[in-house]
Design a protein around this motif. Sequence first.
Motif, PDB file in Angstrom:
ATOM      1  N   PRO A 138       0.816  -1.230   0.000  1.00  0.00           N
ATOM      2  CA  PRO A 138       0.000   0.000   0.000  1.00  0.00           C
ATOM      3  C   PRO A 138       0.844   1.272   0.000  1.00  0.00           C
ATOM      4  O   PRO A 138       0.485   2.261  -0.649  1.00  0.00           O
ATOM      5  N   ALA A 139       1.987   1.236   0.735  1.00  0.00           N
ATOM      6  CA  ALA A 139       2.855   2.420   0.752  1.00  0.00           C
ATOM      7  C   ALA A 139       3.445   2.686  -0.629  1.00  0.00           C
ATOM      8  O   ALA A 139       3.507   3.836  -1.089  1.00  0.00           O
ATOM      9  N   VAL A 160       9.393  13.386  -4.339  1.00  0.00           N
ATOM     10  CA  VAL A 160       8.191  12.609  -4.003  1.00  0.00           C
ATOM     11  C   VAL A 160       8.575  11.315  -3.287  1.00  0.00           C
ATOM     12  O   VAL A 160       7.962  10.939  -2.284  1.00  0.00           O
ATOM     13  N   ILE A 161       9.607  10.632  -3.796  1.00  0.00           N
ATOM     14  CA  ILE A 161      10.040   9.377  -3.155  1.00  0.00           C
ATOM     15  C   ILE A 161      10.569   9.653  -1.761  1.00  0.00           C
ATOM     16  O   ILE A 161      10.285   8.904  -0.810  1.00  0.00           O
ATOM     17  N   ASN A 166       9.526   8.746   4.348  1.00  0.00           N
ATOM     18  CA  ASN A 166       9.517   9.143   5.761  1.00  0.00           C
ATOM     19  C   ASN A 166       8.378   8.428   6.484  1.00  0.00           C
ATOM     20  O   ASN A 166       7.380   9.025   6.879  1.00  0.00           O
ATOM     21  N   SER A 167       8.546   7.137   6.612  1.00  0.00           N
ATOM     22  CA  SER A 167       7.515   6.294   7.225  1.00  0.00           C
ATOM     23  C   SER A 167       7.966   5.851   8.616  1.00  0.00           C
ATOM     24  O   SER A 167       9.160   5.678   8.880  1.00  0.00           O
ATOM     25  N   HIS A 177      13.818   3.332   0.636  1.00  0.00           N
ATOM     26  CA  HIS A 177      15.173   3.874   0.508  1.00  0.00           C
ATOM     27  C   HIS A 177      15.959   3.122  -0.563  1.00  0.00           C
ATOM     28  O   HIS A 177      16.859   3.701  -1.189  1.00  0.00           O
ATOM     29  N   LYS A 178      15.635   1.851  -0.768  1.00  0.00           N
ATOM     30  CA  LYS A 178      16.284   1.107  -1.849  1.00  0.00           C
ATOM     31  C   LYS A 178      15.927   1.701  -3.209  1.00  0.00           C
ATOM     32  O   LYS A 178      16.782   1.839  -4.094  1.00  0.00           O
TER      33      LYS A 178
END
Length: 680
Positions: A138-139, A160-161, A166-167, A177-178
Amino acid sequence: MLHELLIALNGCPGSMFVEDSAGNIKVVPNLPFIHPTETELLNRLCKLGSLYRKFQQFIRKHGHHPVPLTTPGTIDSADKVGQITDGLYVKAFANGLDMILDGYRESLIEVEQDILADPHLPASYLQSKLEYFQSLFPAVNNMIEALQVRQAHGCYLLEVIHSSSNSGIPSVKHQLHKILKVCHCVMYKQISAWMLHGMLLDTHHEFFIHKTKSPNKTVPTSQEDDDDLGLAGVTAKQLQKVMQLNENDSDMVASYERFALRPDMLPSYIPPRVANKILFVGESVQMFKNDSRITLKQSDSILKNKENNFAKQFHRLSEMEEFSLMTFEEIVDEIRACVAERLWKLVVEESDVFAELRILKDFYLLGRGELFLAFIDCAKKLLNQPPSVTTQHDVHSAFQQAARSVMQEDENLFQKLQIVIEGGSATKVPSTKTKSDKKSIDRGESAWNFTKLIYTVDWPLHILFTNQCLDRYNKLWRFLLLVKRIQLDLQNLWAGQMYKKQEKLTAFDRDKWHVRTHMAFLVDNLQYYLQVDVIESQYSILVDKINNTRDFEAIRLAHDYFLTSLMSQSFLLMKPVHQCLTEILEGCHSFCVLVNSIDGAPDQQESDRLKTITENFRLQSGLLFKILSSVRSHQSSPHLAQLLLRIDFNKYFTQAGGQLGGTVVAEVPASNHLPSSSRR
């Protein structure tokens, strides 16, 4: 059922798990052998399959094929909301997405092996094995939707990424982050090519640096006057071509490519100060590599042959799991320091920046006073009139004549200087004047208000003395030339006064020469303040700063501060003071014109005109005194206090009530109380 569920988890609907109208995979409702609670569980698992299929479609569209050759920075003809422009960053994002989906595929393979080993495993077992992706998918889906809604392109995609990563869920943050790491690789390659080789590799307009139009190029006006001037059949168009000296000499004047930042493409986690350093380094490297005027001595690498070392640092940076601003800025600063020192040597030691500064000071700041005295004498009659089609040619000839009379040893220097009439009909350069300026010409204002000094800066000092800097120098030059002209006019009146000193003075003469004394007193002290307290003082500070650094950027900042200080302390940036001084100088000019026009005894109209000029001078000098007195104690404006000290050094200004130009003869101070510049 479990095998068909595995197929559904792989994004392929079947007989039990079908696709609904919204495109989602769900279990067929009301199956007799599936309990309602199991239906809810299976639908939750099928949601992963629906999202996986959506991700696969995105990857097939943007990732695993060459980037289509579409117009950079545009979208398809459909132009629908959610359409993403193809580019290197979108492709990198798709590849990063495919990389994190490898874990999901491996989990499906592992589950399939477990089912083959034990066919009686419950659906809850699949739920436990795939629970990790219930928060991740979902993220990722929300991030893709954000990209589509914003139509993210280029480096903006990184923003945007980054915001999506920032979760608070560690697993989601790690996977996003990958993806960001893969996209950063594209940015590092572009930055590396730009900073190390001066190459802007940006065919899809995705980088936060872009090429701008060169401000050096001029475009001829679309309409030219072909009227016959009566000069042996010479038309205005032909005369303009003759007057535009060296305009089309492309071999002598080089056009330089200009670059600028694109704020909409700059990620928020890269500060503008770092982006400006990147811009500066790339421009400098490109100048060294592309300019044919690099001599053998200068042909050494601007980076001191450290390109491979810096490239390795960028490669190590691309292998870091998370972006580190500290490490990134350290590499940028190291490259910038190397480039700045090399430019310092080129500008200061090899190109003699001090000699260029002296030239700018001599001409734009009136350091060569004898030159401009000769120029004012030669061009006075021409520039006191409104500009015409021949004004620029005549004025430039007068300037050349004045320069040759006082600068016989500098023939090459004044060939690089030219006086033009900006906004007038004699210039082919597109007018940058506003409508009010053009109306000023129509009203018949003198050509003095439209003069501009053009100076050709030699390579490579053009990177320090840019067109914007020369425009600021021109503003200073116009104001200083105005003060010099008024001072000279008042001195010429004094010469006429001394010629007739044996004649008996009338009351009109006493009032007239009394006002001239006060005007000269104020203008002479203003001139002394500008040349000594402002220009000489700030020039000494600039020279000291240049001598005490080996950083080109520090020199550029010092020069910008020098110009800003000159404009501020000359009151060009303080509208009330500048307006007041302009009114005073215009009043002095009107006074000189009036006195020179009187031949014999004045009539009533001339007497009334003198009273009007005197009253205006008294009011404006009083306003100037009030402005200076109101802020003389403020530390933020010490230059105002310095000017007040110059014009009120003996407290005469204060004792006169802060006004000059009074007509009472008894108020005239004794000669030993006036400054030497006013004692004639």
